[in-house]
Each structure stands twice: as structure tokens, then as C-alpha cells.
Design a protein around this motif. Structure first.
Motif, PDB file in Angstrom:
ATOM      1  N   SER A 408       0.850  -1.194   0.000  1.00 18.75           N
ATOM      2  CA  SER A 408       0.000   0.000   0.000  1.00 18.75           C
ATOM      3  C   SER A 408       0.884   1.242   0.000  1.00 18.75           C
ATOM      4  O   SER A 408       1.462   1.591   1.031  1.00 18.75           O
ATOM      5  CB  SER A 408      -0.924   0.008   1.222  1.00 18.75           C
ATOM      6  N   VAL A 409       0.975   1.918  -1.156  1.00 18.16           N
ATOM      7  CA  VAL A 409       1.778   3.135  -1.245  1.00 18.16           C
ATOM      8  C   VAL A 409       1.259   4.223  -0.298  1.00 18.16           C
ATOM      9  O   VAL A 409       2.059   4.882   0.380  1.00 18.16           O
ATOM     10  CB  VAL A 409       1.827   3.637  -2.706  1.00 18.16           C
ATOM     11  N   PRO A 410      -0.062   4.461  -0.199  1.00 18.83           N
ATOM     12  CA  PRO A 410      -0.521   5.496   0.732  1.00 18.83           C
ATOM     13  C   PRO A 410      -0.141   5.245   2.189  1.00 18.83           C
ATOM     14  O   PRO A 410      -0.085   6.174   2.993  1.00 18.83           O
ATOM     15  CB  PRO A 410      -2.048   5.471   0.561  1.00 18.83           C
ATOM     16  N   LEU A 411       0.119   3.977   2.541  1.00 19.13           N
ATOM     17  CA  LEU A 411       0.438   3.633   3.918  1.00 19.13           C
ATOM     18  C   LEU A 411       1.904   3.907   4.265  1.00 19.13           C
ATOM     19  O   LEU A 411       2.291   3.856   5.439  1.00 19.13           O
ATOM     20  CB  LEU A 411       0.117   2.156   4.174  1.00 19.13           C
ATOM     21  N   ALA A 412       2.733   4.248   3.272  1.00 17.57           N
ATOM     22  CA  ALA A 412       4.182   4.315   3.460  1.00 17.57           C
ATOM     23  C   ALA A 412       4.596   5.221   4.611  1.00 17.57           C
ATOM     24  O   ALA A 412       5.380   4.832   5.490  1.00 17.57           O
ATOM     25  CB  ALA A 412       4.849   4.762   2.162  1.00 17.57           C
ATOM     26  N   MET A 413       4.115   6.462   4.628  1.00 21.29           N
ATOM     27  CA  MET A 413       4.527   7.415   5.647  1.00 21.29           C
ATOM     28  C   MET A 413       4.157   6.945   7.047  1.00 21.29           C
ATOM     29  O   MET A 413       4.922   7.110   8.004  1.00 21.29           O
ATOM     30  CB  MET A 413       3.904   8.781   5.357  1.00 21.29           C
ATOM     31  N   PHE A 414       3.009   6.305   7.193  1.00 17.12           N
ATOM     32  CA  PHE A 414       2.545   5.890   8.518  1.00 17.12           C
ATOM     33  C   PHE A 414       3.271   4.628   8.984  1.00 17.12           C
ATOM     34  O   PHE A 414       3.555   4.488  10.176  1.00 17.12           O
ATOM     35  CB  PHE A 414       1.036   5.699   8.486  1.00 17.12           C
ATOM     36  N   ALA A 415       3.589   3.728   8.056  1.00 11.89           N
ATOM     37  CA  ALA A 415       4.413   2.578   8.404  1.00 11.89           C
ATOM     38  C   ALA A 415       5.807   3.036   8.819  1.00 11.89           C
ATOM     39  O   ALA A 415       6.417   2.471   9.731  1.00 11.89           O
ATOM     40  CB  ALA A 415       4.491   1.613   7.215  1.00 11.89           C
ATOM     41  N   PHE A 416       6.303   4.060   8.187  1.00  7.31           N
ATOM     42  CA  PHE A 416       7.610   4.640   8.505  1.00  7.31           C
ATOM     43  C   PHE A 416       7.638   5.167   9.936  1.00  7.31           C
ATOM     44  O   PHE A 416       8.581   4.925  10.707  1.00  7.31           O
ATOM     45  CB  PHE A 416       7.896   5.756   7.504  1.00  7.31           C
ATOM     46  N   PHE A 417       6.593   5.871  10.351  1.00  6.21           N
ATOM     47  CA  PHE A 417       6.575   6.489  11.682  1.00  6.21           C
ATOM     48  C   PHE A 417       6.406   5.468  12.803  1.00  6.21           C
ATOM     49  O   PHE A 417       6.597   5.814  13.979  1.00  6.21           O
ATOM     50  CB  PHE A 417       5.465   7.538  11.762  1.00  6.21           C
ATOM     51  N   GLU A 418       6.061   4.229  12.486  1.00  8.69           N
ATOM     52  CA  GLU A 418       5.963   3.198  13.514  1.00  8.69           C
ATOM     53  C   GLU A 418       7.311   2.903  14.167  1.00  8.69           C
ATOM     54  O   GLU A 418       7.362   2.349  15.268  1.00  8.69           O
ATOM     55  CB  GLU A 418       5.376   1.916  12.922  1.00  8.69           C
ATOM     56  N   SER A 419       8.406   3.295  13.501  1.00 11.65           N
ATOM     57  CA  SER A 419       9.746   3.054  14.041  1.00 11.65           C
ATOM     58  C   SER A 419      10.221   4.189  14.947  1.00 11.65           C
ATOM     59  O   SER A 419      11.369   4.162  15.407  1.00 11.65           O
ATOM     60  CB  SER A 419      10.742   2.866  12.891  1.00 11.65           C
ATOM     61  N   PHE A 420       9.369   5.173  15.209  1.00 10.40           N
ATOM     62  CA  PHE A 420       9.763   6.340  15.983  1.00 10.40           C
ATOM     63  C   PHE A 420       8.988   6.402  17.298  1.00 10.40           C
ATOM     64  O   PHE A 420       7.908   5.817  17.424  1.00 10.40           O
ATOM     65  CB  PHE A 420       9.512   7.617  15.175  1.00 10.40           C
ATOM     66  N   PRO A 421       9.547   7.127  18.286  1.00  7.36           N
ATOM     67  CA  PRO A 421       8.794   7.312  19.533  1.00  7.36           C
ATOM     68  C   PRO A 421       7.533   8.133  19.295  1.00  7.36           C
ATOM     69  O   PRO A 421       7.460   8.904  18.332  1.00  7.36           O
ATOM     70  CB  PRO A 421       9.796   8.052  20.433  1.00  7.36           C
ATOM     71  N   TYR A 422       6.570   7.958  20.207  1.00  7.77           N
ATOM     72  CA  TYR A 422       5.295   8.682  20.122  1.00  7.77           C
ATOM     73  C   TYR A 422       4.613   8.438  18.769  1.00  7.77           C
ATOM     74  O   TYR A 422       4.009   9.340  18.189  1.00  7.77           O
ATOM     75  CB  TYR A 422       5.494  10.184  20.338  1.00  7.77           C
ATOM     76  N   ALA A 423       4.710   7.207  18.276  1.00  5.94           N
ATOM     77  CA  ALA A 423       4.233   6.893  16.929  1.00  5.94           C
ATOM     78  C   ALA A 423       2.774   7.299  16.690  1.00  5.94           C
ATOM     79  O   ALA A 423       2.477   7.952  15.682  1.00  5.94           O
ATOM     80  CB  ALA A 423       4.431   5.416  16.628  1.00  5.94           C
ATOM     81  N   PRO A 424       1.823   6.963  17.582  1.00  4.91           N
ATOM     82  CA  PRO A 424       0.427   7.351  17.301  1.00  4.91           C
ATOM     83  C   PRO A 424       0.255   8.870  17.168  1.00  4.91           C
ATOM     84  O   PRO A 424      -0.481   9.336  16.294  1.00  4.91           O
ATOM     85  CB  PRO A 424      -0.335   6.798  18.508  1.00  4.91           C
ATOM     86  N   PHE A 425       0.916   9.630  18.058  1.00  2.00           N
ATOM     87  CA  PHE A 425       0.795  11.088  17.988  1.00  2.00           C
ATOM     88  C   PHE A 425       1.368  11.621  16.681  1.00  2.00           C
ATOM     89  O   PHE A 425       0.764  12.483  16.020  1.00  2.00           O
ATOM     90  CB  PHE A 425       1.510  11.730  19.175  1.00  2.00           C
ATOM     91  N   ILE A 426       2.540  11.124  16.283  1.00  5.93           N
ATOM     92  CA  ILE A 426       3.197  11.597  15.066  1.00  5.93           C
ATOM     93  C   ILE A 426       2.393  11.188  13.838  1.00  5.93           C
ATOM     94  O   ILE A 426       2.264  11.959  12.871  1.00  5.93           O
ATOM     95  CB  ILE A 426       4.640  11.061  14.982  1.00  5.93           C
ATOM     96  N   GLN A 427       1.839   9.989  13.857  1.00  7.78           N
ATOM     97  CA  GLN A 427       0.991   9.577  12.739  1.00  7.78           C
ATOM     98  C   GLN A 427      -0.250  10.465  12.636  1.00  7.78           C
ATOM     99  O   GLN A 427      -0.672  10.845  11.532  1.00  7.78           O
ATOM    100  CB  GLN A 427       0.573   8.112  12.913  1.00  7.78           C
TER     101      GLN A 427
END
Length: 536
Positions: A408-427
Motif C-alpha cells: 500500500s503506497v498510501p500507507l508508506a509514511m505511517f508505516a515509517f513512523f511506527e519506528s519512531f517514539p510517540y508513533a500514534p501522535f506523530i501519525q
């Protein structure tokens, strides 16, 4: 027809408005009645264009870039795009933020992770293995080639033409005014109206595709946050809500609505970028920023003229080749934005010189784009694992991001942020940024389309501007319905077909500008006057 327009409470050219609105309504109706045949038509059209004219798109943008550099460096570079005593309407900072948000803010959010990861996993250049260090370098080079100087060239050429003929000669705020040296008073006749109608329709379709991509990305973000299914009804619902937000901004007008949203969004986008830089592999990314500039400059000549001539493709069977699915799509998509962005840029650039305009529009957003891809692209590829040793060290985590992007290309940015702290907030913040970019693109386009119809920089009646804002959202919704499960590929088919006539139209602006420049002798330039209109 004028009587009908007056009874509706509108202030516009009746032929241009009614023809453009009528065709838009017919297209939406056709999508409702016969989505299959419409889809087949665009698929066949794209196959022919990619097979026969892909080289034309790639060569054309390089010609445009060369012309812009010549115009800026020539003796005409210090011609002011407006009256002799005019000064820029906006500060450099506000000018840049409006350029960025009205231009490709949504695109950077959509492709900032997805494009480098896609090229990293597929390695489109011959002889390069995927997931290697060379594949990573090529991925960054290709992504920046697509979205830096060449994308802004497509915006800058019509922007310069509009600013020169409209701001300097006080011609109507229409695309047809650019062709005054070629058509003379014919810009007010059938040829001129045909040009303006084509530009309006191209703008509507180009923005609609962007809104379709943006709303699908928001749906993917909400899916990642709340577990909702990223379905067509959800995407259309998001589109409806955000169209309402855009309409509110349209009513507020350019200075209040678009400027406010632009400044807010550039701040949020920069905040996301700094967050990734600080919480990610900071030293690696700082070195990556420096190296990205070198890779871009070193690989640009090769990539700018590469058109996949040795690829064994068969567009009739759906095999577009790499360039057909990427570069040709990008240029066709971007050029449909060029009447809208060009007039928008000309409107906010009144009072600047040709040299200042060209280098400002080309360089400032391109530099930001390079830094954006250096941070998001390199960090994404490091998360996925660059090279055999790194992928072995990552174990099961290796390749997870590239697999998510492939799914899923649209999911790319959100899958990327899963590797960072505060992931839900950043997403959630990323969803907000995409939404505001969506709104600024929609309200900017609506205001410009309204100008194309009225022929004046002054806003038309509120109902008139709202009509175009709603129309963009409606066309986007119907394209999403048409796309269905095919998603991005169906949107690519539509925009490639629509982009061809707009591309030819922008090409014709070069001889018109050259003829205009020839009327500018040394005396006219030195004292800041313009030649009489009859000399054009």
C-alpha cells in the motif's frame, strides 16, 4: 448566455464558465452511468501516449528548464513583472511558504518515503541489485530528480508567462492572454476561449488526482491509527469533509485563507522533518543531506535524458516500462497543475524581476525538496536495511517497510513512523499535515479557476468560488470510485491522457515569451517601462 449567468448571480465569462462547468458535469455523469467504458478509454489512451510520446515529455521539460535559465541570465532578467514602481506583495518567507503549500506539499508527504523505498526495492537502473548501497544512492537520485528542479520547471514556465503578460501588460487573468503575441485579439475569440476551457478542465483533473491520492493517504493513516478499513467509502467521506474545510478557506480569500493555511502547514511539515532528524539516526542523516546534494548534481544529466529506450515493454498488455509508470506519469500529472500553479505563482509574484522569479521559484522549493528526501528517504532505507550485512543484523525487521510500501503506497509514511517514539501522535500529526495540504491545494486551485473564468484577479462572487471548490471534490470522488481496487494505476491513466494537451499548450508559451522579449529594447528595460501592447 449572459442573461443566464446574471440570473444565477455570477460574474464571469458565460462561454468559458458554462462550457467548463457543463463538461465537468457530463464527465461526472458518465462516470456514474458507464465507469467501465470510461476506464477503458483512459487505459487505451495512456497505452498509446506512453508507447509513442514518452520521449516527448522527458525531452520537453529539459527544453523548458534551459529556456528559463536563458531568460533569467539574459539582459531581460531584470524586467520587473509589473508596473515600473511595483514592489513584491509578499515577504520572501511568505512567498516561499505559499509556493510550497500551493505546489507540491501533498506530493512530498505522499512520496517522501514511498518513492525512495520503491526504487530501493526495485532498482530501476540497469545492472543494480535491489537493497544494495548503490540501489539506495540511485533511489535518492531518482526521487530528487522527479520532485526538485524539473517539477518546479513545469510550474515556473507558465508562471513566468502569466506574470509577464498579465502583470506587466494588464491583460485579462486568463491562460489565453499568454498567447497574445501569437493570436493578437484572437485571445478574446473562439481560440482564446478554447485555450481557457482546456486549462480549466486540466486544472480540475490534475487537482482531483492529487486530492484522490491525498485522501487515500489520510484513509491509510486513519487505518493505521484506529484499525479502520481503508475503503472507498472512507476515502470519499474524508474527501467530503476536507472539501468543506477547503470551501471555508475559499470564502475567506487568498490573503486570509490560503496564506494562513500555508504558513501553518509549512511549520507543521518542518516540525515533522526536524522530529525525524532529531529522533532518527541524526549523524547518518546529516551526512546524508550533504551526500544527497552531490548525488543529485552528479546524476541529474544522466537521469534527465534517460527514457528507458532499451526496455522490453508492451503498453498494450499493461507493461508500461519503468518510465511510463513514473517519469511520464509525473510530468503529465504535474503539467495539469501548471495553469493553476502558474497563475497562482504569478499572482503572488507581482513586482519581482524575471531573474528573481526564475531563480526563486526554481531554487528555493528545490532545495527544500532535497533536504526533505535526504531525511525521510535515507532514514526509511536505513530502517529497511541497506546492504546484506545491515539486513542480516536487522533480522526479521529487515524489509518490513519496503513490504508495507509494496502492499500500500498510501500507507508508506505511517508505516515509517511506527519506528519512531510517540508513533500514534506523530501519525496523527502527519494526517493533519496531509489534510491541510489538501485544503490549500483545493482552495488555491478554486481561486485560480475562478480567475480564469472572470479574467480578473479580484475574487468573484462567493457562490462562484464555492462551485469550483465543490466541483474539484466531486471529480476527485468520482475518480476514486472509478479507480476502485486499481487505485493509483487508474489515476495514472486518467492524468496521463489529460496531461498531453496541457503539455502542448505550455510548450507553445515559449515562442510567445520570446516574441514578447523581443519588444523589450535596452531603453524600455533600463527605465523600467514596458513597450506598448501593440508592439507585442
Amino acid at each position: 448566455m449572459q442573461g443566464l449567468v446574471e440570473r444565477l448571480g455570477l460574474r464571469t465569462d458565460p462561454v468559458i464558465f458554462l462550457a467548463a462547468a457543463g463538461f465537468t458535469a457530463l464527465f461526472v455523469l458518465a462516470l456514474v452511468i458507464a465507469p467501465g467504458p470510461i476506464g477503458d478509454f483512459f487505459a487505451a489512451g495512456r497505452a498509446w501516449i506512453v508507447a509513442h510520446l514518452g520521449w516527448f515529455f522527458i525531452l520537453g521539460v529539459n527544453v523548458w528548464l534551459g529556456f528559463l535559465i536563458w531568460a533569467a541570465m539574459s539582459r531581460h532578467g531584470h524586467i520587473r513583472l509589473g508596473p515600473r514602481d511595483s514592489a513584491p506583495d509578499y515577504s520572501n518567507l511568505s512567498w516561499f511558504t505559499m509556493l510550497f503549500a500551493g505546489g507540491i506539499g501533498t506530493v512530498l508527504m505522499f512520496w517522501g518515503v514511498a518513492e525512495p523505498i520503491s526504487h530501493f526495492a526495485s532498482a530501476p537502473l540497469p545492472g543494480v541489485a535491489p537493497f544494495t548501497e548503490q540501489a539506495a544512492r540511485d533511489a535518492i537520485s531518482i526521487a530528487t530528480y522527479h520532485l526538485a528542479l524539473h517539477t518546479w520547471t513545469i510550474f515556473a514556465l507558465p508562471g513566468l508567462a502569466f506574470a509577464y503578460f498579465i502583470n506587466r501588460y494588464d491583460l485579462p487573468v486568463r491562460v489565453s492572454s499568454v498567447f497574445y503575441p501569437l493570436l493578437r485579439e484572437g485571445i478574446h475569440g473562439p481560440w482564446g476561449k478554447a485555450i481557457d476551457i482546456t486549462a480549466i478542465l486540466g486544472t480540475l483533473f490534475g487537482v482531483a488526482v492529487s486530492l484522490g491520492l491525498g485522501s487515500s493517504q489520510i484513509a491509510a493513516g486513519l487505518s493505521a491509527l484506529f484499525g479502520w478499513e481503508a475503503s472507498v467509502p472512507l476515502t470519499v467521506g474524508i474527501l467530503a469533509v476536507l472539501t468543506a474545510v477547503a470551501v471555508i478557506s475559499i470564502v475567506a480569500g487568498l490573503d486570509k485563507g490560503v496564506k494562513l493555511l500555508s504558513n501553518l502547514n509549512i511549520g507543521l511539515a518542518v516540525g515533522l522533518m526536524v522530529f525525524v532528524l532529531v529522533t532518527g539516526s541524526t549523524l547518518f542523516l546529516l551526512r546524508g543531506i550533504v551526500e544527497t546534494f552531490g548525488l543529485y548534481l552528479g546524476n541529474l544529466p544522466r537521469l534527465a535524458f534517460w527514457n528507458d529506450m532499451l526496455a522490453d515493454t508492451n503498453p498494450d498488455n499493461g507493461d508500461w516500462g519503468w518510465q511510463g509508470g513514473w517519469t511520464v506519469f509525473y510530468w503529465a500529472w504535474t503539467v495539469t497543475w501548471s495553469p493553476f500553479i502558474g497563475l497562482f505563482v504569478a499572482r503572488i509574484s507581482r513586482g519581482r524581476t524575471i531573474r528573481e522569479f526564475v531563480f526563486g521559484v526554481l531554487m528555493a522549493p528545490s532545495l527544500f525538496t532535497l533536504v526533505w528526501f535526504a531525511i525521510f528517504g535515507w532514514q526509511a532505507m536505513e530502517i529497511d536495511g541497506i546492504g546484506l550485512a545491515a539486513r542480516e543484523a536487522l533480522g526479521e525487521r529487515a524489509g518490513q517497510l519496503s513490504a508495507a510500501v509494496a502492499e500500500s503506497v498510501p500507507l508508506a509514511m505511517f508505516a515509517f513512523f511506527e519506528s519512531f517514539p510517540y508513533a500514534p501522535f506523530i501519525q496523527g500529526l502527519a494526517v493533519l499535515v496531509v489534510a491541510i495540504f489538501f485544503a490549500t491545494s483545493s482552495d488555491s486551485a478554486s481561486l485560480v479557476v475562478d480567475m480564469l473564468c472572470t479574467g480578473s484577479a479580484k475574487p468573484g462572487p462567493v457562490r462562484q468560488r464555492v462551485f469550483w471548490g465543490v466541483s474539484e471534490g466531486l471529480v476527485a470522488a468520482m475518480l476514486i470510485v472509478l479507480a476502485g481496487d486499481l487505485g493509483l494505476s487508474a489515476l495514472q491513466e486518467v492524468i496521463t491522457v489529460v496531461g498531453l494537451p496541457i503539455f502542448c499548450l505550455v510548450f507553445a508559451m515559449i515562442p510567445s515569451l520570446i516574441r514578447g522579449f523581443r519588444t523589450e529594447d535596452i531603453d524600455h528595460v533600463s527605465i523600467g517601462k514596458r513597450p506598448p501592447l501593440k508592439e507585442l
